[in-house]
Design an enzyme around this catalytic site. Structure first.
Site, PDB file in Angstrom:
ATOM      1  N   SER A   1      -4.800  20.627  67.621  1.00 31.20           N
ATOM      2  CA  SER A   1      -3.880  19.516  67.861  1.00 31.20           C
ATOM      3  C   SER A   1      -4.216  18.885  69.199  1.00 31.20           C
ATOM      4  O   SER A   1      -4.744  19.553  70.105  1.00 31.20           O
ATOM      5  CB  SER A   1      -2.436  20.021  67.874  1.00 31.20           C
ATOM      6  OG  SER A   1      -1.540  19.019  68.338  1.00 31.20           O
TER       7      SER A   1
ATOM      8  N   TYR B   1       4.369  25.578  70.534  1.00 25.54           N
ATOM      9  CA  TYR B   1       3.288  25.041  69.700  1.00 25.54           C
ATOM     10  C   TYR B   1       2.064  24.703  70.549  1.00 25.54           C
ATOM     11  O   TYR B   1       0.933  25.054  70.197  1.00 25.54           O
ATOM     12  CB  TYR B   1       3.792  23.802  68.966  1.00 25.54           C
ATOM     13  CG  TYR B   1       2.810  23.193  68.001  1.00 25.54           C
ATOM     14  CD1 TYR B   1       2.531  23.808  66.784  1.00 25.54           C
ATOM     15  CD2 TYR B   1       2.176  21.989  68.292  1.00 25.54           C
ATOM     16  CE1 TYR B   1       1.628  23.238  65.889  1.00 25.54           C
ATOM     17  CE2 TYR B   1       1.272  21.411  67.403  1.00 25.54           C
ATOM     18  CZ  TYR B   1       1.006  22.045  66.206  1.00 25.54           C
ATOM     19  OH  TYR B   1       0.109  21.479  65.321  1.00 25.54           O
TER      20      TYR B   1
END
Length: 288
Positions: free
Chosen positions: A146, A159
Site C-alpha cells: 500500500s 495497517y
C-alpha cells in the site's frame, strides 16, 4: 524462466499456475478472474463459504484461507500442490484488512491480530511455496502492499505498520533471491475501489473505545465516512489498475521491485522524496 529472446506470450505459457489470496472482493476478486481469462490456472482464496462458492461458480479453483490460522495456510499449499503435481509458478499475496484507530487507542491484542493477518500470515505462505520455486528454479512472488507502507497517515497506524513491515521484509528477500530465477515485487496502490474501508468498520467498533478517546470528534467523522463505504473520489480507480501492475510483475523479464499505482499514490511517493519530512507529515495529517 524466460531467456532474453522470449516474448511475453511465451513467458505466459510457462507461468501458468498462481495463488491469489483475498479473492472475495475488490482487488483479489478482479485479479483472480482477469488472470483466469488470460489463461492462468488460478487458485483463489476466501474465508467465507459463500464467497468460495461464488468463486467456484465462476470457474475458479477456490479454497479456504485465513492468514491468522497457520493450519489453513498449510492446507492450502498442500491442496494446491496436489492438484499441480508439486509445482507453482506464482503467488499473489493480497488478502488483508485495515484496523482503523489512533495509535494510542489501539489495544495490543488488536495490533497483534492485524499483524497476524497482514504480515505473519503472508510470511508463512511465502515460506511454504519457496521450496517449490527453488526446486523449479523460477517463480514470481507479488505482494500487494500500500502507499501507506511508504507514506503513513493518522488513524491508520496498525495497517500502515503492517505494510511497512511487509515492505522491509520482502525487499530484503528480493535481494536474497538475486540470481535464483525467482522474482519478487511489491504493488503499492493508493485509493482503489474495494471493500477495505467498509470492512474496517467492524474492526473499529470491536477494538476502539470511541466515547473515551481524546479523538472522539475525529472518530465521529471517520465513522460517518466508513458507514458510507469509504471516501468518494474521482481519482479512485477500479481494481483493474492493480491487475495491470500485477500482470507486468508476473510476465515481465525484468519485473520492478515497486509498482506505485493510482495518481494519489504517485503524488504521495513523489512528495516523500522532495519535501522536508516535517512538512510532508503535516500535509498527510490534514488529508486523513
Amino acid at each position: 524462466m524466460a531467456t532474453p529472446g522470449q516474448t511475453t506470450s511465451t513467458v505466459a505459457k510457462e507461468l501458468r499456475t498462481v495463488i491469489v489470496t483475498g479473492a472475495s472482493s475488490g482487488i483479489g476478486a478482479y485479479c483472480a478472474r482477469a488472470l483466469k481469462a488470460e489463461g492462468w490456472r488460478v487458485f483463489a482464496t476466501a474465508r467465507k463459504p459463500a464467497d468460495i462458492a461464488v468463486l467456484e461458480a465462476d470457474g475458479l479453483e477456490a479454497f479456504y484461507l485465513d492468514y491468522r490460522e497457520p493450519e489453513s495456510i498449510a492446507a492450502l499449499v498442500e491442496a494446491v500442490l496436489e492438484r499441480t503435481g508439486g509445482t507453482l509458478d506464482a503467488l499473489f499475496n493480497n488478502g488483508a484488512y485495515a484496523q482503523p484507530g489512533a495509535v494510542e487507542d489501539l489495544p495490543v491484542a488488536a495490533l497483534r491480530e492485524q499483524f497476524e493477518a497482514n504480515f505473519f500470515g503472508w510470511h508463512d505462505l511465502t515460506r511454504r511455496v519457496m521450496p517449490v520455486m527453488r526446486r523449479q528454479g523460477h517463480g514470481r512472488l507479488v505482494h500487494c502492499s500500500s502507499i501507506l507502507g511508504l507514506a503513513p497517515v493518522r488513524f491508520r497506524g496498525a495497517y500502515s505498520a503492517s505494510k511497512h513491515a511487509i515492505e522491509g521484509l520482502m525487499l530484503c528477500m528480493r535481494q536474497e533471491l538475486e540470481g535464483s530465477g525467482i522474482h519478487l515485487s511489491l504493488i503499492e496502490p493508493g485509493p482503489v475501489t474495494s471493500k477495505i474501508a467498509s470492512n474496517g468498520l467492524s474492526w473499529f467498533l470491536k477494538n476502539i473505545d470511541v466515547e473515551n478517546s481524546v479523538h472522539r470528534a475525529d472518530y465521529q467523522a471517520q465513522l460517518a465516512r466508513l458507514q458510507a463505504g469509504g471516501s468518494v473520489s474521482k481519482l479512485k480507480p477500479g481494481p483493474e489498475i492493480v491487475h495491470k501492475a500485477l500482470r507486468h510483475a508476473l510476465l515481465s523479464q525484468r519485473p520492478r521491485p515497486h509498482y506505485v499505482v493510482t495518481v494519489p499514490a504517485r503524488i504521495g511517493a513523489a512528495l516523500k522524496r522532495i519535501l522536508p519530512a516535517s512538512l510532508l507529515y503535516r500535509l498527510l495529517a490534514r488529508r486523513a
